[in-house]
Design an enzyme around this catalytic site. Sequence first.
Site, PDB file in Angstrom:
ATOM      1  N   SER A 257      -9.686   1.424   2.899  1.00  0.00           N
ATOM      2  CA  SER A 257      -8.845   2.219   2.022  1.00  0.00           C
ATOM      3  C   SER A 257      -7.771   1.400   1.310  1.00  0.00           C
ATOM      4  CB  SER A 257      -8.174   3.341   2.812  1.00  0.00           C
ATOM      5  OG  SER A 257      -7.293   2.794   3.779  1.00  0.00           O
TER       6      SER A 257
ATOM      7  N   SER B 106      -9.849  -0.780   7.182  1.00  0.00           N
ATOM      8  CA  SER B 106      -9.260  -0.657   5.843  1.00  0.00           C
ATOM      9  C   SER B 106      -8.506  -1.858   5.305  1.00  0.00           C
ATOM     10  CB  SER B 106      -8.329   0.543   5.789  1.00  0.00           C
ATOM     11  OG  SER B 106      -9.083   1.689   5.564  1.00  0.00           O
TER      12      SER B 106
ATOM     13  N   LYS C 284       0.850  -1.198   0.000  1.00  0.00           N
ATOM     14  CA  LYS C 284       0.000   0.000   0.000  1.00  0.00           C
ATOM     15  C   LYS C 284       0.885   1.248   0.000  1.00  0.00           C
ATOM     16  CE  LYS C 284      -3.849   1.927   2.758  1.00  0.00           C
ATOM     17  NZ  LYS C 284      -4.703   1.729   3.952  1.00  0.00           N
TER      18      LYS C 284
HETATM   19  N1  GLN Z   1     -13.226   3.748   6.243  1.00  0.00           N
HETATM   20  C1  GLN Z   1     -12.687   4.260   7.471  1.00  0.00           C
HETATM   21  C2  GLN Z   1     -12.343   5.707   7.305  1.00  0.00           C
HETATM   22  O1  GLN Z   1     -12.572   6.234   6.255  1.00  0.00           O
HETATM   23  C3  GLN Z   1     -11.494   3.459   7.877  1.00  0.00           C
HETATM   24  C4  GLN Z   1     -10.289   3.793   7.097  1.00  0.00           C
HETATM   25  C5  GLN Z   1      -9.086   3.010   7.521  1.00  0.00           C
HETATM   26  O2  GLN Z   1      -9.180   1.993   8.205  1.00  0.00           O
HETATM   27  N2  GLN Z   1      -7.928   3.524   7.145  1.00  0.00           N
HETATM   28  O3  GLN Z   1     -11.836   6.341   8.201  1.00  0.00           O
END
Ligand code: GLN
Length: 526
Positions: free
Chosen positions: A157, A181, A82
């Site tokens: 994400s 994420s 990532k």
């Molecule tokens: N979807 C969640 C957010 O937008 C979690 C994102 C994540 O785990 N980085 O904050």
Amino acid sequence: MRALNNLTIHELHELLKNKEIKSSDITNYYIEQIKQKDTLLNSYLYVDFEDALTQAEQADERIKKINNSDFPYLTGIPLSIKDIFLMRGKKTTCASKILENFISPYDSTVVRKLKENNFIFLGKANMDEFAMGSSTENSAFKTTKNPWDVKRVPGGSSGGSAASVSADLCAGSFGTDTGGSIRQPASLCGVVGLKPTYGMISRYGIIAFSSSLDQAGPISKDVLDSAILLDAAAGFDGFDQTSRKFKIKKYSEIVKKAEKSKIKGLKIGIPNEFLSEGLDNKILSNIQEIKNNLKELGAEIVEISLPDTAYSIAAYYVIATSEASSNLERYDGIRYGMRFTKNSPNDINDVNGPCGLNNGNSNPGNLTSLEEIYTKSRTAGFGNEVKRRIMLGTFALSAGYYDAYYKKAALIRKLIIKNYKDAFSKVDLIIGPTSPTPAFLIGEKANDPLSMYLSDIYTISVNLAYLPAMSIPSGITGKKNPNDTGLPIGLQIIAPWCSEDKMLETAKIIEDIVDFRKKYQPDLNF
Ligand code: GLN
């Protein structure tokens, strides 16, 4: 040469060990796959094929020299990473324009450990900008598609990581999980995603979003691979003040020894709150099916309650945005990345390199004040979701509002920790859905942040409580027509603090029962 499609890390390792294949063959296979498929899927932000092939040659040399054929699982194995992990000399953008040309000055601990295992770096995976999102649509550069249906999102994400693993464009990947994420995209793409106990994998060199919630973890094709990647990355690190001296086990050995008989007498809780309104019917019936399978193996299924689940999203969006507003202060146009130097939108210069002060590009242009550089650089560099979070977080932390928002959220966090503690006094593990719906359509939630935030309803409380959890593919939605492959469903397994061993062992047993990879694959004939 034998066909290489859809092999796991451990399968590839066996082939390397038996000298049936070379790392260069594997690397060339993935490069071809990426060339053919990633123009459509957009799972990678950057690829570095030349460097990957050089690394593969070096790994082959190393393997040749090792006589007892006992080398680390990851030696010669190509992975995607990532784009939130620093990797010395490579771009790390966090999918943000503000870091578009940022070159990492050093290796994150995860990357350093992978390099020590002689892994092959294929490229950086796409993500939501600064890991804020659940669909990868918030990337400033491209929208990743779900390999099971390219009209749909891969989740987020870490959507690029999950899509690249699911479409067989790498052997495995590393992502990060602040509120879901790793687990949510793994669930939407039909792969395995594991978020370890907070503090088990070092956060050093991972671009910070919300420091008390962020945790790195593997995304892989199966449970054994997940354990192999965890083995490689876990461990205390003096560079991360929240790193813990856990008694780390050799998780891959535990997974290899997993046997169905271990389920007998295991107490598995299913929280009522996870099966309520908003959960897709097919996901609900999938959970019932898994529950029956576990019962047949002798597990005791216990109905439990996590009564404060309903407040977890609200608490998370106060805590995560507050920490983000502080973490993202450093992108000021002076020290990193994009600098807006002239008073025209076309005059955006980059402070290339790790620290722009030494590259002769520190001309402030015709802007009249430092504040103007800050404001204009941040306005041009950040996307809408990131700006929304910075504003929410700054508001929550402002004088006079601290008690009303941050303090309350911190108290809710304590309640959520207690909910889990109570639950784990009655059960060994908790299971439930990872995501309330299968992959949704690209654009479906893009203009509705609240409905996007709800995709993490089952994952967020785990981060608030610092616990380990993983998502494994547990079934598929029905076909709507003969050409439809259906969409993957993910099962979430949540374990007590630092109980990755029990979690992985159970995951492996469920994986064997479901046999997902043999039965279902995305149809990628393009
Ligand atoms: N979807 C969640 C957010 O937008 C979690 C994102 C994540 O785990 N980085 O904050």
